[in-house]
Design a protein around this motif. Structure first.
Motif, PDB file in Angstrom:
ATOM      1  N   ASP A 102      44.612  49.382  35.143  1.00 53.81           N
ATOM      2  CA  ASP A 102      44.829  48.123  34.213  1.00 53.81           C
ATOM      3  C   ASP A 102      44.403  46.805  35.208  1.00 53.81           C
ATOM      4  OD1 ASP A 102      45.581  49.961  32.304  1.00 53.81           O
ATOM      5  OD2 ASP A 102      47.814  49.275  32.335  1.00 53.81           O
ATOM      6  N   ALA A 103      45.271  46.726  36.369  1.00 59.86           N
ATOM      7  CA  ALA A 103      44.979  45.630  37.349  1.00 59.86           C
ATOM      8  C   ALA A 103      43.316  45.440  37.466  1.00 59.86           C
ATOM      9  CB  ALA A 103      45.813  45.732  38.502  1.00 59.86           C
ATOM     10  N   LEU A 104      42.833  46.399  37.747  1.00 59.28           N
ATOM     11  CA  LEU A 104      41.131  46.069  38.165  1.00 59.28           C
ATOM     12  C   LEU A 104      40.471  45.963  36.821  1.00 59.28           C
ATOM     13  CD1 LEU A 104      40.671  49.532  40.507  1.00 59.28           C
ATOM     14  CD2 LEU A 104      40.770  47.164  41.309  1.00 59.28           C
ATOM     15  N   GLY A 105      40.766  46.430  35.717  1.00 55.54           N
ATOM     16  CA  GLY A 105      40.039  45.993  34.573  1.00 55.54           C
ATOM     17  C   GLY A 105      40.223  44.599  34.439  1.00 55.54           C
ATOM     18  N   LYS A 106      41.639  43.913  34.526  1.00 62.45           N
ATOM     19  CA  LYS A 106      41.867  42.594  34.265  1.00 62.45           C
ATOM     20  C   LYS A 106      41.180  41.442  35.247  1.00 62.45           C
ATOM     21  CE  LYS A 106      46.457  43.302  32.408  1.00 62.45           C
ATOM     22  NZ  LYS A 106      47.994  43.099  32.548  1.00 62.45           N
ATOM     23  N   LEU A 107      41.130  42.225  36.414  1.00 61.13           N
ATOM     24  CA  LEU A 107      40.267  41.326  37.875  1.00 61.13           C
ATOM     25  C   LEU A 107      38.895  41.376  37.338  1.00 61.13           C
ATOM     26  CD1 LEU A 107      42.267  42.670  40.971  1.00 61.13           C
ATOM     27  CD2 LEU A 107      42.418  40.539  39.818  1.00 61.13           C
ATOM     28  N   ARG A 108      38.418  42.559  36.783  1.00 64.27           N
ATOM     29  CA  ARG A 108      36.881  42.647  36.466  1.00 64.27           C
ATOM     30  C   ARG A 108      36.772  41.461  35.402  1.00 64.27           C
ATOM     31  NH1 ARG A 108      37.462  48.071  36.608  1.00 64.27           N
ATOM     32  NH2 ARG A 108      36.836  48.961  38.467  1.00 64.27           N
ATOM     33  N   GLY A 109      37.406  41.422  34.411  1.00 69.00           N
ATOM     34  CA  GLY A 109      37.553  40.512  33.396  1.00 69.00           C
ATOM     35  C   GLY A 109      37.598  39.083  33.708  1.00 69.00           C
ATOM     36  N   MET A 110      38.485  38.948  34.649  1.00 66.83           N
ATOM     37  CA  MET A 110      38.545  37.282  35.222  1.00 66.83           C
ATOM     38  C   MET A 110      37.441  37.220  36.039  1.00 66.83           C
ATOM     39  SD  MET A 110      42.445  37.288  36.906  1.00 66.83           S
ATOM     40  CE  MET A 110      43.626  38.383  36.293  1.00 66.83           C
ATOM     41  N   LEU A 111      36.799  37.953  36.797  1.00 63.74           N
ATOM     42  CA  LEU A 111      35.529  37.636  37.436  1.00 63.74           C
ATOM     43  C   LEU A 111      34.425  37.537  36.503  1.00 63.74           C
ATOM     44  CD1 LEU A 111      35.574  40.282  40.565  1.00 63.74           C
ATOM     45  CD2 LEU A 111      35.979  37.621  40.314  1.00 63.74           C
ATOM     46  N   GLU A 112      34.206  38.310  35.472  1.00 65.46           N
ATOM     47  CA  GLU A 112      33.250  38.228  34.563  1.00 65.46           C
ATOM     48  C   GLU A 112      33.189  36.872  33.593  1.00 65.46           C
ATOM     49  OE1 GLU A 112      33.106  41.574  31.857  1.00 65.46           O
ATOM     50  OE2 GLU A 112      32.835  42.796  33.642  1.00 65.46           O
ATOM     51  N   ARG A 113      34.435  36.543  33.310  1.00 65.04           N
ATOM     52  CA  ARG A 113      34.806  34.921  32.483  1.00 65.04           C
ATOM     53  C   ARG A 113      34.357  33.881  33.522  1.00 65.04           C
ATOM     54  NH1 ARG A 113      38.814  38.084  30.674  1.00 65.04           N
ATOM     55  NH2 ARG A 113      40.394  37.495  31.934  1.00 65.04           N
ATOM     56  N   GLU A 114      34.713  33.995  34.725  1.00 67.26           N
ATOM     57  CA  GLU A 114      34.342  33.128  35.859  1.00 67.26           C
ATOM     58  C   GLU A 114      32.761  33.092  35.865  1.00 67.26           C
ATOM     59  OE1 GLU A 114      36.619  33.927  39.246  1.00 67.26           O
ATOM     60  OE2 GLU A 114      38.704  33.897  38.416  1.00 67.26           O
ATOM     61  N   ARG A 115      32.157  34.128  35.879  1.00 70.77           N
ATOM     62  CA  ARG A 115      30.840  33.981  36.269  1.00 70.77           C
ATOM     63  C   ARG A 115      30.170  33.455  35.089  1.00 70.77           C
ATOM     64  NH1 ARG A 115      31.029  39.656  38.151  1.00 70.77           N
ATOM     65  NH2 ARG A 115      31.261  39.489  40.575  1.00 70.77           N
ATOM     66  N   GLU A 116      30.715  33.750  33.999  1.00 69.79           N
ATOM     67  CA  GLU A 116      29.965  33.211  32.548  1.00 69.79           C
ATOM     68  C   GLU A 116      30.110  31.673  32.589  1.00 69.79           C
ATOM     69  OE1 GLU A 116      31.614  35.461  29.411  1.00 69.79           O
ATOM     70  OE2 GLU A 116      30.823  37.204  29.653  1.00 69.79           O
ATOM     71  N   ARG A 117      31.633  31.205  33.042  1.00 74.12           N
ATOM     72  CA  ARG A 117      31.936  29.946  33.030  1.00 74.12           C
ATOM     73  C   ARG A 117      30.773  29.011  33.960  1.00 74.12           C
ATOM     74  NH1 ARG A 117      36.879  29.299  35.579  1.00 74.12           N
ATOM     75  NH2 ARG A 117      35.650  29.011  37.519  1.00 74.12           N
TER      76      ARG A 117
END
Length: 179
Positions: free
Chosen positions: A151-166
């Motif tokens: 769960d944590a790795l999934g959340k961290l990946r999502g955070m990184l993806e959103r940051e890259r998109e931003r």
């Protein structure tokens, strides 16, 4: 003459004190709170005059005490954290921490995980513990550790993806002339 346990405490703090603070800081996200947590863990571990410890054993006990205190505080603080933003926003002061750049970003991302997810991630990737070791330290099943890690790795990946998109959107925006 100092008791044997006092010598072990002094040696542990001298050799591994800053590593213990870094460990606690990854869990708490706050250097002052981390230092308090390490002090509390040392007091709890050696408050009963434990003899026969070597520094390595003592460090393991103190790390377990830090993790337990972090999880206990998280449990007790859940209700307050829900209403705290309604009452006041916590003032953040620069602690002069050595965390910079990517490490600061990761510390911020870790704060957005649940306490158990954060503890599992820190123990697994910062402390290099196995799933079974994490389960034993936190008093939960190996399956629960795997779930928290996933769960944590999934959340961290999502955070990184959103940051890259931003960041990509920001790079694509035309810059305003400042002349």
């Amino acid at each position: 003459m100092a008791a044997r346990w006092e010598l072990v405490v002094a040696e542990l703090v001298a050799q591994r004190g800053e590593a213990l603070v870094r460990y606690a800081m990854l869990l708490t996200g706050d250097e002052e709170e981390a230092r308090d947590m390490v002090q509390d863990a040392l007091t709890a571990t050696f408050g009963r005059l434990r003899n026969g410890f070597e520094v390595e054993q003592a460090e393991a006990y103190v790390r377990k005490a830090i993790a337990n205190r972090f999880l206990d505080r998280a449990r007790r603080g859940q209700r307050w954290r829900r209403i705290q933003p309604l009452v006041a926003e916590r003032e953040r002061l620069d602690s002069g921490s050595t965390l910079t750049g990517e490490r600061l970003d990761m510390a911020h991302r870790l704060q957005r995980l649940t306490p158990r997810e954060r503890a599992c991630i820190v123990l697994r990737y910062d402390e290099d513990r196995t799933v079974d070791q994490i389960a034993a330290e936190l008093g939960i099943s190996a399956g629960a550790v795997k779930r928290y890690l996933s769960d944590a790795l999934g959340k961290l990946r999502g955070m990184l993806e959103r940051e890259r998109e931003r960041d990509a959107r920001a790079a694509d925006r035309p810059r305003e002339d400042r002349a």
